[in-house]
Scaffold this active site. Structure first.
Site, PDB file in Angstrom:
ATOM      1  N   PRO A 101       0.877  -1.152   0.108  1.00  0.00           N
ATOM      2  CA  PRO A 101      -0.029  -0.069  -0.068  1.00  0.00           C
ATOM      3  C   PRO A 101       0.971   1.042  -0.151  1.00  0.00           C
ATOM      4  O   PRO A 101       1.383   1.482   0.959  1.00  0.00           O
ATOM      5  CB  PRO A 101      -0.769  -0.178   1.279  1.00  0.00           C
ATOM      6  CG  PRO A 101       0.007  -1.072   2.217  1.00  0.00           C
ATOM      7  CD  PRO A 101       0.985  -1.920   1.286  1.00  0.00           C
ATOM      8  N   ASP A 145       5.606   2.604   2.321  1.00  0.00           N
ATOM      9  CA  ASP A 145       4.893   1.204   2.727  1.00  0.00           C
ATOM     10  C   ASP A 145       3.874   1.520   4.020  1.00  0.00           C
ATOM     11  O   ASP A 145       4.448   1.665   4.875  1.00  0.00           O
ATOM     12  CB  ASP A 145       5.633   0.184   2.527  1.00  0.00           C
ATOM     13  CG  ASP A 145       4.969  -1.183   3.304  1.00  0.00           C
ATOM     14  OD1 ASP A 145       3.790  -1.022   3.374  1.00  0.00           O
ATOM     15  OD2 ASP A 145       5.732  -2.210   3.123  1.00  0.00           O
ATOM     16  N   HIS A 146       2.690   1.750   3.551  1.00  0.00           N
ATOM     17  CA  HIS A 146       1.894   2.367   4.734  1.00  0.00           C
ATOM     18  C   HIS A 146       1.758   1.114   5.979  1.00  0.00           C
ATOM     19  O   HIS A 146       1.374   1.310   6.978  1.00  0.00           O
ATOM     20  CB  HIS A 146       0.330   2.535   4.402  1.00  0.00           C
ATOM     21  CG  HIS A 146      -0.421   3.464   5.174  1.00  0.00           C
ATOM     22  ND1 HIS A 146      -0.372   3.534   6.794  1.00  0.00           N
ATOM     23  CD2 HIS A 146      -0.823   4.729   5.123  1.00  0.00           C
ATOM     24  CE1 HIS A 146      -0.990   4.477   6.972  1.00  0.00           C
ATOM     25  NE2 HIS A 146      -1.063   5.377   6.150  1.00  0.00           N
ATOM     26  N   ARG A 147       2.091  -0.188   5.649  1.00  0.00           N
ATOM     27  CA  ARG A 147       1.982  -1.145   6.829  1.00  0.00           C
ATOM     28  C   ARG A 147       3.187  -0.930   7.549  1.00  0.00           C
ATOM     29  O   ARG A 147       2.998  -1.152   8.626  1.00  0.00           O
ATOM     30  CB  ARG A 147       2.468  -2.656   5.921  1.00  0.00           C
ATOM     31  CG  ARG A 147       1.262  -2.936   4.801  1.00  0.00           C
ATOM     32  CD  ARG A 147       1.842  -4.300   4.373  1.00  0.00           C
ATOM     33  NE  ARG A 147       2.819  -4.079   3.593  1.00  0.00           N
ATOM     34  CZ  ARG A 147       3.590  -5.096   2.884  1.00  0.00           C
ATOM     35  NH1 ARG A 147       2.951  -6.180   2.798  1.00  0.00           N
ATOM     36  NH2 ARG A 147       4.684  -4.975   1.973  1.00  0.00           N
TER      37      ARG A 147
END
Lengths: 401, 344, 332
Positions: free
Chosen positions: A194, A373-375
């Protein structure tokens, strides 16, 4: 007696026909020989004529319907004949459109694309070896064996013919292992990570000054050559490392077990090579001086272009820097290099007029876009990282502190 | 009907048993020496085992020395024996060197089987010892086979087969005795009946009261001897050997004896009483024989003491030899599965 | 070599081997049930007792375990016994002496002895003898280190392998298929030995390798003939020896054809085909395999009495043709 209008067999191995167009409707009077409807066949449309005079009634197949050969699709009533009560009373069963049976072809193997969702390609050991030896990728071959298994015959077939039909005006570029790997990894990245994007403009004024001064004062070696020649990229690498050191929550990668925070700031740097790119990693860049980084990059980039990097030299790290400024690109967004958490896309230094205290001032700015990377990295952390990076670029002396 | 057994004649003049007439004083002292050697050997092996120096397990024959030596003392080197898992005594009786036996127990290359066989498979085929056997009754048909070969080769050697009471309940025992009898083979079957298989007594496991009772089923003489008296055992076996060498066929000799140790090192002795064990200890075969020798003037007390001391020394030296032996290496694990030079 | 070639049955070839060996070496003798005046259950020993006497052709009582042990003892004491089992199924009664004694003596004794005996087993199904007289147990014995196991498929091989087995200083188990005893074939008159541990290519081919044993060699050859008419060339390898296995010949063939089928009568599960499949998969031939390895073996059931079922329990030629055709055409 009403005369049946059937769908006639018009081709040798025809089992069904599709009614392409009706030229008459319910209740029309027709003469013998008049055009009633058209059948669509493999070859061309076929016009079907009336076999006798009369009135068209009981049209039971609509346009587009697929009807078995020999089945009645309408009736022609003679003058004076009435629709018999029994016939009229019975609701005619609708002609079910029939999906054509697959052409029976016992001898030809069913060719099923071999790649399954997981990306595994069932292939015999011999097929794998032949593919490996001839540099053709298994995923580009369709397997003729059970469950789509690729056998040697499929590999040899693929080698014998071009992968796509030769189109006029094109040349086929064969794709090697590196390009395939890049294709696979970046596709995976774009599909599963994401991404979100943060952009800043960095003022290069002070950096340029310092760079010029440092280069001017470079000591000379035995051959009278300067011991260092710093590039803007060297500053960028160090700035990124310093920023990661400061915003350590961004110095991470996303792994199955969770988020892995790295202790040292290992920064990957994208180097374009013929046919693709490599990202050698500068380890612990936050501890290295600009000249050390510069020297290391020269060596790594040189060996990258010669395809002489060791895996240990391009694996690892938590971020990559991709600089397209030399091509005049003002701004771009880069795709994260898994398993990194971020990638920094650096554009060219562009002169712009910016307002400072209400007055237009000419400044050179470099637009940098950070993909996160939104994670592993939230908005705030990403923003902090990018802000710290900007600070180190705009005030390079801070990297000495 | 079995032929009557020829009775060994003693010397009527001195009223001696045939045993003492048959063997010279040297041979008798040698017999005592071998009994002592067996006793000390077993004790030494037991101690080494308890110290963790010996892999696997041990089946000790302490208390059965008279049957081992009594049966083997009349054999030639070219005669064969087969033995059991409790075979250390038989081996020594047939002339095996204790140090090479210890080396085998310690798994060394210098051992009789180069460390590959262990306690239950000690053999020295060239000296006629076809080996101890890990399978109860495993050696019985083999002994009969050796006797068959002897007969075919027209030798006048014999094969002597040791086995225990438990083995007489195995099918192989019955098949082997039957064939030895129909073919009149030169084999002596020597059963050391120590009253127990592993934990199950002969009363509970054997349909007849004596193993010797089974001989008539195979048309051969069945003789009972006191297994703790060497003279009894030797006389019975000598008769049987003579019979065999004369081509009259096999004999079954049952030596009634006892093992004072458990079946193996793991035996908890739950199946017999302390009293029983103590009672049999009083009938110790070595004690009996040394008394007889001294009483008959064949050996002095000093000589007997010397024999014991020599046995002690030999065993100690044997253990030392074994400890310093060569260990095989893992890369040799499949050596000797097949005869080399032939595709294997 | 001008020795005349003539035809003998498989049983006659074995008898000739036995006679030849016994004439040459006094130490050799035969033991078995009913091998004397009766001539052997399958008439293999025939009149040998009249030629060599009862001392050298010994009828034993029905005591397989005892007889096997006697063979071991005799071999250790300088004789060279050849023990005939009436049916291979009866090997089960003698397993203790075969597996614990004969196979292991040399090893347990540190290489100081060898056990030069031969045991012969009439084996296999097709005579209506039903479950307890029709087994193929060669894989059981081939599983035991210390034994050698051979399966001659022709009269020629029966004589040559048996003579080699008799010469061998280690215990050799010879499995003879009952249905082959009456088969005729060319057998040279002179003594010759076929080396133990070497397979032979009976028919060359480019498209698929069939490794077969015993009677299945003949069925595989029949199948190969039919398939050749369809343009499928099968290479048929007669294994001849199960232990030691001639993997080199199989590997060479599979590298050429890229497809392998194993055809054998023993139960398929955990049988010789499983071993061959694994050996090939572990070998350099792995990277040449273009199809899974096919095993055609006996079904997982005792051999039935009913003749239709009896046939269905083991591979037959039509089945071999069909399966090998599928293999060759990439359908498996």
């Amino acid at each position: 007696m009403p005369v049946e209008v059937i769908l006639p067999k018009v081709d040798m191995d025809m089992a069904t026909g599709k009614i392409a167009k009706w030229h008459v409707k319910e209740g029309d009077a027709v003469k013998k020989g008049a055009l009633l409807f058209e059948i669509e066949t493999d070859k061309a449309s076929m016009e079907i004529d009336a076999s006798s005079d009369g009135i068209i009634r009981n049209i039971t197949a609509v346009e587009g319907a697929i009807v078995p050969v020999g089945q009645a699709v309408a009736m022609i009533y003679q003058d004076g004949e009435t629709v018999s009560a029994s016939i009229a009373a019975q609701p005619l069963p609708p002609v079910k459109p029939i999906t054509p049976a697959p052409r029976p072809d016992a001898e030809q193997p069913a060719v099923i694309p071999a790649a399954s969702a997981s990306g595994r390609f069932p292939a015999t050991p011999l097929a794998r070896r032949l593919a490996r030896e001839s540099g053709i990728a298994l995923e580009s071959i369709a397997g003729s064996g059970p469950r789509g298994r690729i056998a040697a015959i499929d590999v040899r077939g693929a080698l014998a013919r071009p992968a796509v039909p030769q189109r006029e005006g094109t040349d086929l570029i064969s794709v090697d292992g590196m390009r395939r790997t890049i294709a696979q990894r970046l596709t995976l990245s774009k599909q599963t990570i994401p991404h979100f994007y943060l952009t800043v403009n960095c003022d290069l004024t002070r950096l340029s000054e310092i760079r010029e001064r440092l280069n001017a004062h470079a000591p000379r070696d035995a051959q009278k050559l300067p011991v260092w020649k710093l590039s803007i990229n060297d500053f960028i690498i160090k700035a990124m490392a310093s920023a990661l050191n400061q915003v350590s929550d961004a110095n991470v990668i996303w792994a199955d077990e969770g988020i892995l925070k790295h202790h040292s700031c290992d920064v990957g740097v994208a180097v374009a090579v013929k046919g693709g790119l490599f990202t050698p990693v500068v380890r612990a860049a936050e501890t290295k001086s600009l000249s050390q980084i510069s020297k290391e990059m020269r060596d790594l980039a040189g060996r990258a272009r010669a395809r002489k990097l060791l895996p240990a030299e391009y694996q690892g790290g938590t971020t990559t820097i991709s600089n397209l400024g030399m091509y005049g690109i003002e701004q771009f967004t880069a795709i994260i290099n898994p398993p990194h958490a971020t990638i920094l896309a650096v554009g060219a230094g562009i002169e712009r007029f910016i307002p400072i205290k209400g007055q237009p001032v000419l400044r050179t700015q470099m637009t940098c876009t950070l993909s996160c990377d939104h994670r592993a990295v939230d908005g705030a952390v990403g923003a902090q990282l990018l802000a710290a990076f900007r600070t180190f670029i705009e005030e390079p002396a801070l990297m000495l502190a | 009907m079995a032929k009557p057994v020829a009775i060994m004649k003693g010397d009527p003049a001195s009223n001696q048993r045939p045993f003492y007439a048959q063997f010279t004083p040297e041979q008798l002292k040698e017999a005592l020496r071998r009994m002592c050697l067996i006793r000390r050997f077993e004790e030494g092996a037991e101690e080494a085992y308890m110290r963790g120096l010996i892999h696997g397990t041990m089946h000790l024959s302490i208390g059965q020395e008279a049957s081992a030596v009594g049966a083997t003392m009349a054999l030639r080197k070219t005669d064969y024996i087969t033995s059991t898992h409790r075979g250390h005594g038989h081996c020594i009786g047939k002339g095996a060197d204790p140090k090479l036996m210890f080396a085998e127990f310690f798994g060394k290359e210098e051992g009789y089987c180069r460390g590959r066989g262990g306690s239950m498979h000690i053999a020295d085929v060239e000296s006629g010892n076809l080996g101890a056997n890990g399978i109860v009754a495993g050696g019985i048909p083999i002994a009969v086979g050796a006797a068959l070969a002897i007969k075919k080769q027209k030798r006048d050697d014999v094969a002597l087969c040791f086995f225990g009471d438990g083995a007489t309940n195995e099918g192989a025992f019955h098949e082997a005795l039957n064939m030895a009898s129909i073919w009149k083979l030169p084999v002596i079957f020597v059963c050391e009946n120590n009253k127990y298989g592993m934990s199950v007594s002969t009363e509970r496991s054997m349909a007849v009261a004596n193993v010797a009772d089974r001989a008539s089923a195979y048309n051969m003489p069945g003789v009972i001897a006191d297994g703790n008296r060497i003279e009894d055992v030797a006389e019975a076996v000598l008769t049987a050997i003579a019979r065999a060498r004369e081509g009259q066929g096999p004999t079954l000799v049952e030596c009634k004896t006892y093992r004072t140790r458990g079946h193996s090192r793991s035996d908890r002795n739950r199946y017999r009483t302390k009293e029983e064990i103590e009672e049999w200890k009083l009938r110790d075969p070595i004690g009996h024989f040394e008394t007889e020798l001294v009483a008959n003037g064949i050996a002095t007390a000093d000589e007997v003491a010397g024999i014991f001391a020599a046995a002690d020394a030999e065993i100690a030296a044997g253990i030392e030899f074994a400890r310093n032996g060569t260990d095989p290496t893992p890369d040799e694990v499949t050596r000797d599965v097949y005869t080399p030079g032939i595709q294997a | 070599m001008n020795a005349p070639i003539r035809e003998l049955t498989y049983a006659q070839a074995i008898q000739e081997a036995l006679a030849t060996a016994m004439e040459a070496d006094e130490r050799i003798f035969l033991m078995g049930e009913d091998i004397g005046v009766y001539g052997g259950a399958f008439q293999v020993t025939g009149d040998l007792v009249h030629r060599f006497g009862e001392d050298r052709v010994m009828d034993t009582p029905i005591s397989e375990l005892g007889a096997a042990g006697i063979a071991v003892g005799a071999a250790l004491a300088g004789s060279r016994p050849i023990l005939e089992f009436q049916f291979s199924d009866f090997a089960t009664l003698a397993m203790e002496q075969i597996v614990n004694q004969a196979a292991k003596m040399r090893f347990m004794l540190g290489g100081k002895v060898s056990v030069p005996l031969v045991m012969r087993f009439p084996s296999g199904s097709g005579t209506g003898a039903a479950a307890q007289h029709s087994q193929s147990l060669e894989a059981w014995l081939a599983h035991v280190p210390g034994l050698k196991v051979v399966q001659p498929s022709t009269p020629h091989d029966a004589k040559g392998l048996l003579l080699a087995a008799i010469d061998d200083p280690d215990p050799v188990m010879v499995f003879e298929h009952k249905l082959l005893y009456k088969m005729k074939g060319e057998v040279p008159e002179e003594a010759y030995r076929i080396p133990i541990g070497k397979a032979v290519v009976r028919r060359e081919g480019r498209h698929v390798t069939i490794v077969a044993t015993s009677i299945m060699v003949h069925r595989a050859l029949e199948a190969a003939e039919v398939l050749a008419g369809e343009g499928i060339e099968a290479e048929v390898i007669d294994l001849r020896t199960l232990r030691p296995l001639d993997t080199a010949t199989i590997i060479e063939s599979v590298k050429k054809t890229t497809r392998l089928a194993c055809v054998y009568e023993g139960v398929k599960t955990l049988g010789i085909g499983a071993e061959i499949s694994a050996l090939i998969a572990e070998s350099e031939a792995f990277d040449y395999l273009d199809a899974p390895i096919l095993r055609l073996g006996g079904v997982d059931s005792p051999i039935p009495y009913n003749p239709t079922l009896e046939k269905a329990a083991v591979p037959q030629t039509p089945g071999i043709i069909e399966q090998v055709r599928n293999l060759a055409k990439g359908r498996i």
